[in-house]
Design a protein around this motif. Structure first.
Motif, PDB file in Angstrom:
ATOM      1  N   VAL A 103      21.789  -5.867 -32.974  1.00 37.62           N
ATOM      2  CA  VAL A 103      20.529  -5.556 -33.479  1.00 37.62           C
ATOM      3  C   VAL A 103      20.619  -5.972 -35.096  1.00 37.62           C
ATOM      4  CG1 VAL A 103      19.053  -3.760 -34.112  1.00 37.62           C
ATOM      5  CG2 VAL A 103      20.108  -3.613 -31.975  1.00 37.62           C
ATOM      6  N   SER A 104      21.785  -5.759 -35.725  1.00 35.84           N
ATOM      7  CA  SER A 104      21.878  -5.904 -37.177  1.00 35.84           C
ATOM      8  C   SER A 104      21.557  -7.283 -37.663  1.00 35.84           C
ATOM      9  CB  SER A 104      23.520  -5.628 -37.642  1.00 35.84           C
ATOM     10  OG  SER A 104      24.340  -6.645 -37.102  1.00 35.84           O
ATOM     11  N   PRO A 105      21.417  -8.430 -37.069  1.00 35.60           N
ATOM     12  CA  PRO A 105      20.867  -9.483 -37.805  1.00 35.60           C
ATOM     13  C   PRO A 105      19.488  -9.573 -38.257  1.00 35.60           C
ATOM     14  CG  PRO A 105      22.117 -10.183 -35.989  1.00 35.60           C
ATOM     15  CD  PRO A 105      22.091  -8.650 -35.909  1.00 35.60           C
ATOM     16  N   ARG A 110      18.807 -10.996 -46.274  1.00 36.64           N
ATOM     17  CA  ARG A 110      17.886 -12.401 -46.289  1.00 36.64           C
ATOM     18  C   ARG A 110      16.738 -11.957 -45.543  1.00 36.64           C
ATOM     19  NH1 ARG A 110      18.032 -16.218 -43.037  1.00 36.64           N
ATOM     20  NH2 ARG A 110      19.875 -15.718 -41.926  1.00 36.64           N
ATOM     21  N   VAL A 111      16.874 -11.615 -44.498  1.00 39.13           N
ATOM     22  CA  VAL A 111      15.606 -11.471 -43.443  1.00 39.13           C
ATOM     23  C   VAL A 111      14.655 -10.426 -43.784  1.00 39.13           C
ATOM     24  CG1 VAL A 111      15.012 -10.756 -41.050  1.00 39.13           C
ATOM     25  CG2 VAL A 111      17.352 -12.022 -41.382  1.00 39.13           C
ATOM     26  N   ILE A 112      15.222  -9.323 -44.355  1.00 39.74           N
ATOM     27  CA  ILE A 112      14.208  -8.232 -44.816  1.00 39.74           C
ATOM     28  C   ILE A 112      13.702  -8.719 -45.904  1.00 39.74           C
ATOM     29  CG2 ILE A 112      14.084  -5.976 -45.641  1.00 39.74           C
ATOM     30  CD1 ILE A 112      14.614  -6.234 -42.897  1.00 39.74           C
ATOM     31  N   ALA A 113      14.430  -9.555 -47.125  1.00 41.85           N
ATOM     32  CA  ALA A 113      13.473 -10.016 -48.140  1.00 41.85           C
ATOM     33  C   ALA A 113      12.300 -10.978 -47.927  1.00 41.85           C
ATOM     34  CB  ALA A 113      14.677 -10.882 -49.023  1.00 41.85           C
ATOM     35  N   GLY A 114      12.394 -11.255 -46.821  1.00 40.16           N
ATOM     36  CA  GLY A 114      11.327 -12.200 -46.344  1.00 40.16           C
ATOM     37  C   GLY A 114      10.356 -11.455 -46.030  1.00 40.16           C
ATOM     38  N   LEU A 361      15.770  -2.539 -45.782  1.00 40.64           N
ATOM     39  CA  LEU A 361      14.331  -2.251 -45.590  1.00 40.64           C
ATOM     40  C   LEU A 361      13.774  -1.100 -46.543  1.00 40.64           C
ATOM     41  CD1 LEU A 361      11.614  -3.095 -44.161  1.00 40.64           C
ATOM     42  CD2 LEU A 361      12.316  -1.537 -42.098  1.00 40.64           C
ATOM     43  N   ALA A 362      14.480   0.073 -46.458  1.00 37.74           N
ATOM     44  CA  ALA A 362      14.191   1.248 -47.302  1.00 37.74           C
ATOM     45  C   ALA A 362      14.193   0.738 -48.871  1.00 37.74           C
ATOM     46  CB  ALA A 362      15.376   1.968 -47.014  1.00 37.74           C
ATOM     47  N   ARG A 363      14.983   0.183 -49.340  1.00 42.91           N
ATOM     48  CA  ARG A 363      15.116  -0.290 -50.863  1.00 42.91           C
ATOM     49  C   ARG A 363      14.040  -1.284 -50.826  1.00 42.91           C
ATOM     50  NH1 ARG A 363      21.608  -1.017 -50.740  1.00 42.91           N
ATOM     51  NH2 ARG A 363      22.253   0.747 -51.831  1.00 42.91           N
ATOM     52  N   LEU A 364      13.519  -2.176 -49.827  1.00 47.33           N
ATOM     53  CA  LEU A 364      12.474  -2.951 -50.620  1.00 47.33           C
ATOM     54  C   LEU A 364      10.868  -2.155 -50.242  1.00 47.33           C
ATOM     55  CD1 LEU A 364      11.280  -6.001 -50.984  1.00 47.33           C
ATOM     56  CD2 LEU A 364      11.337  -6.160 -48.376  1.00 47.33           C
ATOM     57  N   GLU A 365      11.071  -1.332 -49.352  1.00 45.27           N
ATOM     58  CA  GLU A 365       9.565  -0.446 -49.125  1.00 45.27           C
ATOM     59  C   GLU A 365       9.518   0.459 -50.493  1.00 45.27           C
ATOM     60  OE1 GLU A 365       8.812   0.423 -44.671  1.00 45.27           O
ATOM     61  OE2 GLU A 365      10.887   1.188 -45.455  1.00 45.27           O
ATOM     62  N   GLY A 366      10.523   1.037 -51.082  1.00 48.22           N
ATOM     63  CA  GLY A 366      10.510   1.669 -52.163  1.00 48.22           C
ATOM     64  C   GLY A 366      10.376   1.145 -53.146  1.00 48.22           C
ATOM     65  N   ARG A 367      10.808   0.054 -53.587  1.00 45.73           N
ATOM     66  CA  ARG A 367      10.633  -0.837 -54.638  1.00 45.73           C
ATOM     67  C   ARG A 367       9.171  -1.412 -54.739  1.00 45.73           C
ATOM     68  NH1 ARG A 367      10.341  -5.923 -55.785  1.00 45.73           N
ATOM     69  NH2 ARG A 367      11.511  -6.905 -54.000  1.00 45.73           N
TER      70      ARG A 367
END
Length: 405
Positions: A103-105, A110-114, A361-367
């Motif tokens: 699941v981790s990929p 890099r994937v989440i940044a997209g 994902l959590a960090r991206l959502e928060g920012r």
């Protein structure tokens, strides 16, 4: 050193309604950092309160098992425990490692940044319609009416759920994480929301097998082999309940707790509004200051010693993140909320084998969410008394009334 208290009073959900007992945690860290907490009607547990000792427990799954007794303090009946053991958060290596590797990929940085543009679009749409949710007094309930919609929509897209089902999934996730709160659980059978969500997931998995591949996380889960076989609808449902509930609850909590921390520390809010490049650090301090989960449980599978305290095989052990994140041995002036804190080795994402799969994902959502929120309304203010959820597990708000400005 004084004798340990016979009941440090860390278990009762009522203890957390006015906020975590940080003074009590601090006193216990100094005198009794691994302290026994009785529970009504079943065996009690060892509360692990220091940062280093929480790291020790998390780093040794061969001693402290997530699978043996599950990850909540209350002993589960055998069918419920078996169901929990098929969730990633309650697996031990090597099974946990094998499942996670598949699941981790999808959750790599890099994937989440997209996903940033899509998360920004979702955040903007939620905030653009926020004024429509004002009550007669002009206030908005932020925790559930605003913050909760971001993770439910992001997870809906990740899993490939039909858009029309997102509100239903959102409601089930909130019921699932609020079972200790009489207001949320009123009229609810124990585990009812979990059963409802699992039944939905089983039906969704069955339908998805007959549909063209969408390339989403559901396709991955149904297409890969786990434990030497493809997931059944029941297997998928167990994964679904964990991913959807955890993703909804912890991100909603991060956003609402974060706004409350900023509103009650206006000097920090002013810094953030003037210097939005500090948002990544602010998100980390929000997570340290008001971590979404108070604890996770482990069960000792051998006799051992932790911080000088003998622990017997079969004993429950609780990693108390809320205490570890304020440990004076690790954090300077730990009771101070400081968005410029660096370094900030908080344990809100865990550590070791179970380090949070969704951390990026959590960090991206928060920012992104706070960027959009503060760009629109840099002068938000409280419009009433925040109300915390009645829970010793979820460090979350039921209501956060605010006025946008």
């Amino acid at each position: 050193m004084a004798a340990p208290p016979t009941d440090p009073d860390l278990y009762r959900p009522e203890v957390y309604v006015q906020g975590p007992p940080h003074d009590r945690f601090a006193a216990l860290r100094r005198e009794h950092p691994v302290v026994f907490q009785p529970m009504p009607d079943q065996p009690g547990y060892w509360a692990v309160l220091r940062h280093a000792d929480v790291v020790e427990v998390a780093s040794h799954p061969e001693i402290f098992s997530a699978s043996e007794g599950g990850v909540v303090l209350e002993d589960l009946d055998p069918p419920s425990l078996e169901q929990m053991r098929d969730m990633l958060l309650a697996m031990d290596p090597p099974r946990h490692t094998a499942y996670r590797r598949k699941v981790s990929p999808r959750f790599k940085a890099r994937v989440i940044a997209g996903m940033e543009d899509r998360i920004r679009s979702i955040s903007a749409a939620i905030l653009d319609t926020a004024p429509e949710r004002r009550g007669p007094d002009g206030s908005i309930e932020f925790a559930h009416d605003i913050a909760a919609h971001l993770p439910s929509q992001v997870i809906g897209e990740l899993m490939g759920l039909p858009r029309d089902d997102w509100p239903k999934i959102h409601a089930m996730a909130e019921r699932n994480s609020g079972s200790q709160d009489p207001e949320i659980a009123e009229g609810e059978e124990r585990g009812g929301a979990t059963v409802d969500m699992a039944m939905y997931a089983m039906g969704f998995a069955a339908r998805r097998r007959d549909e063209p591949q969408q390339g989403d996380l559901t396709d991955l889960l149904l297409g890969e082999e786990f434990d030497g076989h493809r997931m059944t609808d029941i297997d998928y449902a167990r994964f679904f309940v964990q991913l959807v509930t955890a993703g909804n609850d912890t991100t909603r909590t991060m956003l609402s707790n974060g706004l409350l921390a900023l509103l009650t520390h206006p000097e920090q809010m002013a810094v953030l509004v003037a210097e939005p490049h500090r948002l990544p650090g602010a998100v980390e301090e929000i997570l340290r200051w008001s971590n979404p989960l108070h604890y996770f449980r482990r069960t000792a599978v051998v006799d051992t010693v932790l911080a000088g305290q003998p622990i017997a095989a079969g004993d429950k052990v609780a990693m108390i993140y809320t205490s570890a994140n304020r440990d004076e041995a690790v954090f300077d002036d730990p009771q101070r909320f400081d968005i410029t804190r660096d370094p900030n080795p908080h344990l809100s994402f865990g550590i070791g084998a179970h380090f949070c799969l969704g951390v990026h994902l959590a960090r991206l959502e928060g920012r992104v969410f706070f960027e959009e929120l503060l760009a629109r309304w840099p002068a938000i203010e409280l419009a009433g008394e925040p109300v915390r959820q009645h829970s010793n597990l979820n460090n979350t708000l039921k209501r956060l009334p605010v006025r946008l400005g």
